[in-house]
Design a protein around this motif. Sequence first.
Motif, PDB file in Angstrom:
ATOM      1  N   PHE A   4       0.855  -1.191   0.000  1.00  0.00           N
ATOM      2  CA  PHE A   4       0.000   0.000   0.000  1.00  0.00           C
ATOM      3  C   PHE A   4       0.887   1.235   0.000  1.00  0.00           C
ATOM      4  O   PHE A   4       1.655   1.460   0.923  1.00  0.00           O
ATOM      5  N   ASN A   5       0.797   2.037  -1.040  1.00  0.00           N
ATOM      6  CA  ASN A   5       1.598   3.245  -1.181  1.00  0.00           C
ATOM      7  C   ASN A   5       0.760   4.436  -0.710  1.00  0.00           C
ATOM      8  O   ASN A   5      -0.145   4.881  -1.409  1.00  0.00           O
ATOM      9  N   VAL A   6       1.071   4.947   0.472  1.00  0.00           N
ATOM     10  CA  VAL A   6       0.288   6.031   1.066  1.00  0.00           C
ATOM     11  C   VAL A   6       0.378   7.293   0.216  1.00  0.00           C
ATOM     12  O   VAL A   6      -0.620   7.982   0.014  1.00  0.00           O
ATOM     13  N   GLY A   7       1.558   7.599  -0.292  1.00  0.00           N
ATOM     14  CA  GLY A   7       1.722   8.787  -1.118  1.00  0.00           C
ATOM     15  C   GLY A   7       0.860   8.751  -2.371  1.00  0.00           C
ATOM     16  O   GLY A   7       0.219   9.738  -2.730  1.00  0.00           O
ATOM     17  N   GLU A   8       0.832   7.612  -3.018  1.00  0.00           N
ATOM     18  CA  GLU A   8      -0.011   7.454  -4.214  1.00  0.00           C
ATOM     19  C   GLU A   8      -1.489   7.562  -3.853  1.00  0.00           C
ATOM     20  O   GLU A   8      -2.270   8.179  -4.577  1.00  0.00           O
ATOM     21  N   LEU A  20      -9.008  18.222  -5.508  1.00  0.00           N
ATOM     22  CA  LEU A  20      -8.181  19.116  -4.720  1.00  0.00           C
ATOM     23  C   LEU A  20      -6.750  19.083  -5.226  1.00  0.00           C
ATOM     24  O   LEU A  20      -6.149  18.016  -5.335  1.00  0.00           O
ATOM     25  N   GLN A  21      -6.217  20.232  -5.554  1.00  0.00           N
ATOM     26  CA  GLN A  21      -4.812  20.338  -5.916  1.00  0.00           C
ATOM     27  C   GLN A  21      -4.021  20.497  -4.626  1.00  0.00           C
ATOM     28  O   GLN A  21      -4.017  21.552  -4.010  1.00  0.00           O
ATOM     29  N   LEU A  22      -3.368  19.440  -4.200  1.00  0.00           N
ATOM     30  CA  LEU A  22      -2.599  19.440  -2.961  1.00  0.00           C
ATOM     31  C   LEU A  22      -1.237  20.072  -3.214  1.00  0.00           C
ATOM     32  O   LEU A  22      -0.465  19.590  -4.045  1.00  0.00           O
ATOM     33  N   ARG A  23      -0.965  21.165  -2.528  1.00  0.00           N
ATOM     34  CA  ARG A  23       0.307  21.863  -2.709  1.00  0.00           C
ATOM     35  C   ARG A  23       1.463  20.999  -2.213  1.00  0.00           C
ATOM     36  O   ARG A  23       1.337  20.274  -1.238  1.00  0.00           O
ATOM     37  N   ASP A  24       2.596  21.126  -2.904  1.00  0.00           N
ATOM     38  CA  ASP A  24       3.785  20.345  -2.554  1.00  0.00           C
ATOM     39  C   ASP A  24       4.225  20.582  -1.112  1.00  0.00           C
ATOM     40  O   ASP A  24       4.686  19.671  -0.440  1.00  0.00           O
ATOM     41  N   GLU A  25       4.057  21.800  -0.617  1.00  0.00           N
ATOM     42  CA  GLU A  25       4.510  22.121   0.739  1.00  0.00           C
ATOM     43  C   GLU A  25       3.681  21.422   1.818  1.00  0.00           C
ATOM     44  O   GLU A  25       4.119  21.292   2.954  1.00  0.00           O
ATOM     45  N   TYR A  26       2.472  20.952   1.464  1.00  0.00           N
ATOM     46  CA  TYR A  26       1.602  20.270   2.426  1.00  0.00           C
ATOM     47  C   TYR A  26       1.580  18.756   2.236  1.00  0.00           C
ATOM     48  O   TYR A  26       1.179  18.027   3.141  1.00  0.00           O
ATOM     49  N   ARG A  27       1.975  18.302   1.072  1.00  0.00           N
ATOM     50  CA  ARG A  27       1.833  16.879   0.741  1.00  0.00           C
ATOM     51  C   ARG A  27       2.540  15.962   1.732  1.00  0.00           C
ATOM     52  O   ARG A  27       1.968  14.970   2.179  1.00  0.00           O
ATOM     53  N   ASP A  28       3.784  16.264   2.093  1.00  0.00           N
ATOM     54  CA  ASP A  28       4.525  15.393   3.003  1.00  0.00           C
ATOM     55  C   ASP A  28       3.832  15.255   4.356  1.00  0.00           C
ATOM     56  O   ASP A  28       3.797  14.172   4.936  1.00  0.00           O
ATOM     57  N   SER A  29       3.266  16.340   4.850  1.00  0.00           N
ATOM     58  CA  SER A  29       2.549  16.290   6.131  1.00  0.00           C
ATOM     59  C   SER A  29       1.269  15.479   6.015  1.00  0.00           C
ATOM     60  O   SER A  29       0.922  14.728   6.931  1.00  0.00           O
ATOM     61  N   VAL A  30       0.569  15.617   4.908  1.00  0.00           N
ATOM     62  CA  VAL A  30      -0.661  14.842   4.692  1.00  0.00           C
ATOM     63  C   VAL A  30      -0.326  13.352   4.610  1.00  0.00           C
ATOM     64  O   VAL A  30      -1.003  12.522   5.229  1.00  0.00           O
ATOM     65  N   VAL A  31       0.718  13.013   3.881  1.00  0.00           N
ATOM     66  CA  VAL A  31       1.142  11.619   3.764  1.00  0.00           C
ATOM     67  C   VAL A  31       1.535  11.073   5.136  1.00  0.00           C
ATOM     68  O   VAL A  31       1.149   9.957   5.509  1.00  0.00           O
ATOM     69  N   ALA A  32       2.281  11.850   5.921  1.00  0.00           N
ATOM     70  CA  ALA A  32       2.682  11.416   7.267  1.00  0.00           C
ATOM     71  C   ALA A  32       1.465  11.160   8.151  1.00  0.00           C
ATOM     72  O   ALA A  32       1.418  10.184   8.902  1.00  0.00           O
ATOM     73  N   ASN A  33       0.459  12.022   8.061  1.00  0.00           N
ATOM     74  CA  ASN A  33      -0.760  11.819   8.848  1.00  0.00           C
ATOM     75  C   ASN A  33      -1.503  10.564   8.419  1.00  0.00           C
ATOM     76  O   ASN A  33      -2.005   9.820   9.265  1.00  0.00           O
ATOM     77  N   PHE A  34      -1.579  10.306   7.113  1.00  0.00           N
ATOM     78  CA  PHE A  34      -2.234   9.086   6.644  1.00  0.00           C
ATOM     79  C   PHE A  34      -1.462   7.840   7.043  1.00  0.00           C
ATOM     80  O   PHE A  34      -2.057   6.793   7.300  1.00  0.00           O
TER      81      PHE A  34
END
Length: 61
Positions: A4-8, A20-34
């Motif tokens: 399971f690839n959380v980032g994908e 939703l266009q997820l900004r690059d500056e927020y993506r890593d935090s969203v992936v970490a939360n998931f």
Amino acid sequence: MEGFNVGEYVDQIALLLLDLQLRDEYRDSVVANFERISAIANLVNSFPLAEDIEVAPVFEP
């Protein structure tokens, strides 16, 4: 969940489901939360339950 690839998952859900266009500056935090959510869900789902347990209609602590 092996494979399971959380980032994908985050990328696909953001675009396809939420439009939703997820900004690059927020993506890593969203992936970490998931990833945290996934770890918690795996812990909860791994807890064995007896077959005769019924759902409680009201929670009373």
